[in-house]
Motif scaffolding. Structure first.
Motif, PDB file in Angstrom:
ATOM      1  N   ASN A 231      14.400   3.177   7.620  1.00 51.51           N
ATOM      2  CA  ASN A 231      13.515   2.018   7.562  1.00 51.51           C
ATOM      3  C   ASN A 231      12.065   2.382   7.265  1.00 51.51           C
ATOM      4  O   ASN A 231      11.187   1.518   7.333  1.00 51.51           O
ATOM      5  CB  ASN A 231      13.578   1.230   8.872  1.00 51.51           C
ATOM      6  CG  ASN A 231      14.811   0.352   8.960  1.00 51.51           C
ATOM      7  OD1 ASN A 231      15.316  -0.107   7.947  1.00 51.51           O
ATOM      8  ND2 ASN A 231      15.300   0.133  10.166  1.00 51.51           N
ATOM      9  N   LEU A 232      11.800   3.649   6.936  1.00 51.64           N
ATOM     10  CA  LEU A 232      10.446   4.055   6.577  1.00 51.64           C
ATOM     11  C   LEU A 232      10.185   3.763   5.108  1.00 51.64           C
ATOM     12  O   LEU A 232      10.984   4.118   4.249  1.00 51.64           O
ATOM     13  CB  LEU A 232      10.243   5.553   6.835  1.00 51.64           C
ATOM     14  CG  LEU A 232      10.233   6.043   8.284  1.00 51.64           C
ATOM     15  CD1 LEU A 232      10.004   7.554   8.312  1.00 51.64           C
ATOM     16  CD2 LEU A 232       9.179   5.328   9.109  1.00 51.64           C
ATOM     17  N   VAL A 233       9.025   3.151   4.824  1.00 48.88           N
ATOM     18  CA  VAL A 233       8.656   2.904   3.425  1.00 48.88           C
ATOM     19  C   VAL A 233       7.771   4.017   2.891  1.00 48.88           C
ATOM     20  O   VAL A 233       7.606   4.162   1.676  1.00 48.88           O
ATOM     21  CB  VAL A 233       7.941   1.548   3.261  1.00 48.88           C
ATOM     22  CG1 VAL A 233       8.815   0.405   3.751  1.00 48.88           C
ATOM     23  CG2 VAL A 233       6.582   1.530   3.975  1.00 48.88           C
ATOM     24  N   GLY A 234       7.184   4.820   3.786  1.00 43.99           N
ATOM     25  CA  GLY A 234       6.336   5.914   3.352  1.00 43.99           C
ATOM     26  C   GLY A 234       5.348   6.321   4.423  1.00 43.99           C
ATOM     27  O   GLY A 234       5.276   5.711   5.491  1.00 43.99           O
ATOM     28  N   PHE A 235       4.581   7.382   4.132  1.00 40.57           N
ATOM     29  CA  PHE A 235       3.570   7.866   5.075  1.00 40.57           C
ATOM     30  C   PHE A 235       2.242   8.042   4.345  1.00 40.57           C
ATOM     31  O   PHE A 235       2.197   8.489   3.196  1.00 40.57           O
ATOM     32  CB  PHE A 235       4.005   9.187   5.732  1.00 40.57           C
ATOM     33  CG  PHE A 235       4.165  10.359   4.792  1.00 40.57           C
ATOM     34  CD1 PHE A 235       3.155  11.290   4.634  1.00 40.57           C
ATOM     35  CD2 PHE A 235       5.350  10.534   4.078  1.00 40.57           C
ATOM     36  CE1 PHE A 235       3.304  12.380   3.775  1.00 40.57           C
ATOM     37  CE2 PHE A 235       5.519  11.620   3.209  1.00 40.57           C
ATOM     38  CZ  PHE A 235       4.485  12.550   3.061  1.00 40.57           C
ATOM     39  N   ALA A 236       1.158   7.650   5.005  1.00 41.67           N
ATOM     40  CA  ALA A 236      -0.184   7.756   4.441  1.00 41.67           C
ATOM     41  C   ALA A 236      -1.053   8.521   5.425  1.00 41.67           C
ATOM     42  O   ALA A 236      -1.184   8.122   6.584  1.00 41.67           O
ATOM     43  CB  ALA A 236      -0.760   6.368   4.179  1.00 41.67           C
ATOM     44  N   GLY A 389       9.411  13.861  -5.574  1.00 45.48           N
ATOM     45  CA  GLY A 389       8.240  13.785  -6.434  1.00 45.48           C
ATOM     46  C   GLY A 389       7.332  12.608  -6.189  1.00 45.48           C
ATOM     47  O   GLY A 389       6.403  12.374  -6.976  1.00 45.48           O
ATOM     48  N   SER A 390       7.559  11.858  -5.131  1.00 42.97           N
ATOM     49  CA  SER A 390       6.757  10.656  -4.873  1.00 42.97           C
ATOM     50  C   SER A 390       5.578  10.973  -3.949  1.00 42.97           C
ATOM     51  O   SER A 390       5.457  10.434  -2.846  1.00 42.97           O
ATOM     52  CB  SER A 390       7.629   9.566  -4.253  1.00 42.97           C
ATOM     53  OG  SER A 390       8.684   9.215  -5.115  1.00 42.97           O
ATOM     54  N   ILE A 391       4.712  11.860  -4.397  1.00 41.28           N
ATOM     55  CA  ILE A 391       3.541  12.246  -3.615  1.00 41.28           C
ATOM     56  C   ILE A 391       2.279  11.940  -4.421  1.00 41.28           C
ATOM     57  O   ILE A 391       2.103  12.419  -5.541  1.00 41.28           O
ATOM     58  CB  ILE A 391       3.564  13.750  -3.267  1.00 41.28           C
ATOM     59  CG1 ILE A 391       4.769  14.090  -2.389  1.00 41.28           C
ATOM     60  CG2 ILE A 391       2.261  14.150  -2.581  1.00 41.28           C
ATOM     61  CD1 ILE A 391       4.764  13.443  -1.021  1.00 41.28           C
ATOM     62  N   GLU A 392       1.398  11.121  -3.829  1.00 42.98           N
ATOM     63  CA  GLU A 392       0.084  10.876  -4.413  1.00 42.98           C
ATOM     64  C   GLU A 392      -0.937  11.685  -3.627  1.00 42.98           C
ATOM     65  O   GLU A 392      -0.943  11.651  -2.397  1.00 42.98           O
ATOM     66  CB  GLU A 392      -0.285   9.398  -4.378  1.00 42.98           C
ATOM     67  CG  GLU A 392      -1.649   9.112  -5.016  1.00 42.98           C
ATOM     68  CD  GLU A 392      -1.992   7.639  -5.094  1.00 42.98           C
ATOM     69  OE1 GLU A 392      -3.105   7.311  -5.566  1.00 42.98           O
ATOM     70  OE2 GLU A 392      -1.156   6.803  -4.676  1.00 42.98           O
ATOM     71  N   TYR A 393      -1.796  12.413  -4.353  1.00 42.72           N
ATOM     72  CA  TYR A 393      -2.771  13.287  -3.704  1.00 42.72           C
ATOM     73  C   TYR A 393      -4.166  12.969  -4.218  1.00 42.72           C
ATOM     74  O   TYR A 393      -4.397  12.933  -5.422  1.00 42.72           O
ATOM     75  CB  TYR A 393      -2.439  14.757  -3.979  1.00 42.72           C
ATOM     76  CG  TYR A 393      -3.477  15.727  -3.458  1.00 42.72           C
ATOM     77  CD1 TYR A 393      -3.555  16.021  -2.108  1.00 42.72           C
ATOM     78  CD2 TYR A 393      -4.372  16.349  -4.329  1.00 42.72           C
ATOM     79  CE1 TYR A 393      -4.509  16.908  -1.624  1.00 42.72           C
ATOM     80  CE2 TYR A 393      -5.330  17.243  -3.856  1.00 42.72           C
ATOM     81  CZ  TYR A 393      -5.397  17.514  -2.499  1.00 42.72           C
ATOM     82  OH  TYR A 393      -6.331  18.387  -2.026  1.00 42.72           O
ATOM     83  N   ALA A 421       5.709  -3.813  -0.522  1.00 37.90           N
ATOM     84  CA  ALA A 421       5.997  -4.791  -1.576  1.00 37.90           C
ATOM     85  C   ALA A 421       7.108  -4.327  -2.502  1.00 37.90           C
ATOM     86  O   ALA A 421       7.525  -5.067  -3.401  1.00 37.90           O
ATOM     87  CB  ALA A 421       4.736  -5.079  -2.379  1.00 37.90           C
ATOM     88  N   GLY A 422       7.608  -3.113  -2.292  1.00 39.64           N
ATOM     89  CA  GLY A 422       8.703  -2.610  -3.101  1.00 39.64           C
ATOM     90  C   GLY A 422       8.282  -1.984  -4.416  1.00 39.64           C
ATOM     91  O   GLY A 422       9.136  -1.691  -5.270  1.00 39.64           O
ATOM     92  N   LYS A 423       6.986  -1.744  -4.625  1.00 38.74           N
ATOM     93  CA  LYS A 423       6.525  -1.135  -5.869  1.00 38.74           C
ATOM     94  C   LYS A 423       6.859   0.356  -5.882  1.00 38.74           C
ATOM     95  O   LYS A 423       6.873   1.015  -4.840  1.00 38.74           O
ATOM     96  CB  LYS A 423       5.017  -1.331  -6.021  1.00 38.74           C
ATOM     97  CG  LYS A 423       4.594  -2.786  -6.171  1.00 38.74           C
ATOM     98  CD  LYS A 423       3.084  -2.893  -6.345  1.00 38.74           C
ATOM     99  CE  LYS A 423       2.656  -4.354  -6.477  1.00 38.74           C
ATOM    100  NZ  LYS A 423       1.183  -4.468  -6.643  1.00 38.74           N
ATOM    101  N   ALA A 424       7.125   0.878  -7.067  1.00 45.50           N
ATOM    102  CA  ALA A 424       7.437   2.300  -7.198  1.00 45.50           C
ATOM    103  C   ALA A 424       6.245   3.137  -6.757  1.00 45.50           C
ATOM    104  O   ALA A 424       5.091   2.823  -7.089  1.00 45.50           O
ATOM    105  CB  ALA A 424       7.798   2.622  -8.644  1.00 45.50           C
TER     106      ALA A 424
END
Length: 447
Positions: A231-236, A389-393, A421-424
């Motif tokens: 259920n995690l959408v990501g980490f910031a 590969g879904s890492i923004e730096y 919001a479900g965006k890539a």
């Protein structure tokens, strides 16, 4: 997110982070409650007849509802606090507390697990106690963070705010931060009182000490808490501690941040039940004893120029000659932890000279004053190579640790908004500069 929300969050976060850089000599008078009084709160103690080991991690042991407080002042918001079963740094069952704050405008579909940067060796300084109304110098950070969190609540996010360091305030013990955070989410979604449930989507968010908890939670979730991970959408996160041995060298001799050296030694000793005093000089033991219950505001700027060599016996002038130290820092090196399976946003400053850290050690380099930029780049690249590969730096070369926080916060919220919001997820993989080696430390002979 509206411009007004971005502006409010930026200003509030800047104010919160500024607390850690403010002159501390005059702040002592602001202490309004003793740590002992807060620690004595019976809510924090598990006194059931069944052993903690008989409960699954995340099991709620006790619940209370109270008004959300900021600097001891009650607000109209309701907070639900949960005592829950979790796991400490040594893998033993333990009890911890988390706080759930329901948005007045949202539903149960989304929540942010916010990990505080309260950075303290005193359990009385945890965010749950600040939320309950306790006021202390060390708890000032957690209180001011509450202001910044208003923007998330206004956008319909429910908040889950764990006491990431556990009930013995195990400062810098990353794996324990992670399990405390993950079991906090389990507790929040299993409690009828919170209104959250097993389908609630979560984002992880934290800066500095909060980033330690955020990253370790994301890294440990697939194996320790797969039910949470799904259920995690990501980490910031921003201002991240990666390889503590490198940070020790980087802040050595710094004007402000050198005080984290003894704090980290105490936290590691406490969490892993090891004795580091065997390596310390008489002065080192004096500082070590002084800071046993200190928060970051007690240490920041109070030991200008302090080095490991000042605290160590001559034969242990090289930290890697202390076997127990080497073993401990290797256990909390994120470079040896698993790779998260969810997208991540990582920000890091590289203007540490503005906070009095002038070091540039060979193989380590510079940072934001306390965190090492080469380590963070290395970890981001490692996640790129071993993840999806879904890492923004984002790297802010002219900003220090405090300054980066104010820029990071609205960007982190915006990034999380897109994930919900479900965006890539965007990716900087392939464009992140190379970093340092994150290989474990090796013990060297004493000199």
């Amino acid at each position: 997110m509206s411009r007004q929300s971005v502006r409010r969050l930026t200003v509030a976060t800047a104010a919160a982070m500024a607390i850690t850089a403010a002159p501390l000599a005059t702040a002592t008078a602001a202490r309004a409650a003793t740590p002992g009084a807060a620690t004595a709160d019976s809510f924090y103690s598990y006194d059931g007849s069944a052993p903690l080991s008989s409960f699954a991690p995340g099991t709620v042991l006790r619940t209370r509802t109270l008004q959300y407080h900021v600097e001891g002042i009650s607000t109209p918001l309701t907070a639900i606090q949960l005592l829950y079963r979790t796991t400490d740094a040594l893998g033993r069952p333990s009890a911890n507390v988390t706080t759930v704050v329901r948005s007045l405008t949202g539903d149960s579909s989304k929540a942010v697990s916010y990990q505080s940067f309260y950075d303290s060796l005193n359990p009385a300084d945890g965010p749950s106690r600040a939320i309950a109304g306790d006021v202390s110098l060390g708890g000032t950070i957690a209180n001011f963070e509450s202001v910044a969190l208003s923007a998330l609540l206004a956008q319909g996010y429910n908040l889950v705010i764990p006491d990431t360091e556990g009930q013995s305030a195990d400062f810098a013990a990353g794996p324990e931060y992670g399990t405390d955070t993950l079991d906090s989410i389990r507790a929040a979604t299993s409690s009828v009182a919170t209104g959250l449930n097993s389908d609630t989507k979560f984002g992880l968010m934290g800066y500095s000490g909060g980033a330690i908890a955020t990253d370790w939670a994301a890294a440990l979730a697939p194996s320790y808490a797969p039910d949470v991970n799904r259920n995690l959408v990501g980490f910031a996160e921003g201002g991240l501690l990666v390889d503590p041995a490198h940070n020790l060298s980087y802040v050595s001799g710094a004007l402000a941040w050198s005080g984290v050296i003894p704090m980290a030694l105490i936290g590691v000793s406490r969490s892993y039940d090891i004795d580091l005093t065997q390596y310390m000089s008489s002065y080192g033991q004096q500082v070590y004893n002084q800071l046993q219950s200190a928060s970051i505001v007690d240490a920041l700027g109070h030991y200008p120029g302090l080095t490991w060599q000042d605290m160590a016996k001559p034969q242990y002038a090289d930290p890697d000659s202390a076997p127990a130290f080497v073993a401990a820092v290797n256990r909390i090196n994120l470079g040896s932890a698993p790779t998260p399976t969810v997208p991540g946003y990582i920000a890091q400053g590289d203007g540490g000279v503005f906070e009095g850290t002038f070091g540039d050690p060979a193989g380590i380099g510079t940072g934001d004053g306390v965190m090492v930029v080469g380590d963070v780049r290395a970890l981001a690249n490692q996640y790129c190579a071993t993840g999806d590969g879904s890492i923004e730096y984002n790297q802010f070369d002219a900003l220090s640790h405090v300054g980066t926080a104010a820029v990071w916060a609205p960007l982190a919220v915006s990034w999380l908004n897109d994930r919900f919001a479900g965006k890539a997820a965007p990716s900087d993989c392939g464009r992140i500069p190379a970093g340092n080696s994150l290989a474990p430390e090796r013990t060297v002979p004493t000199s």
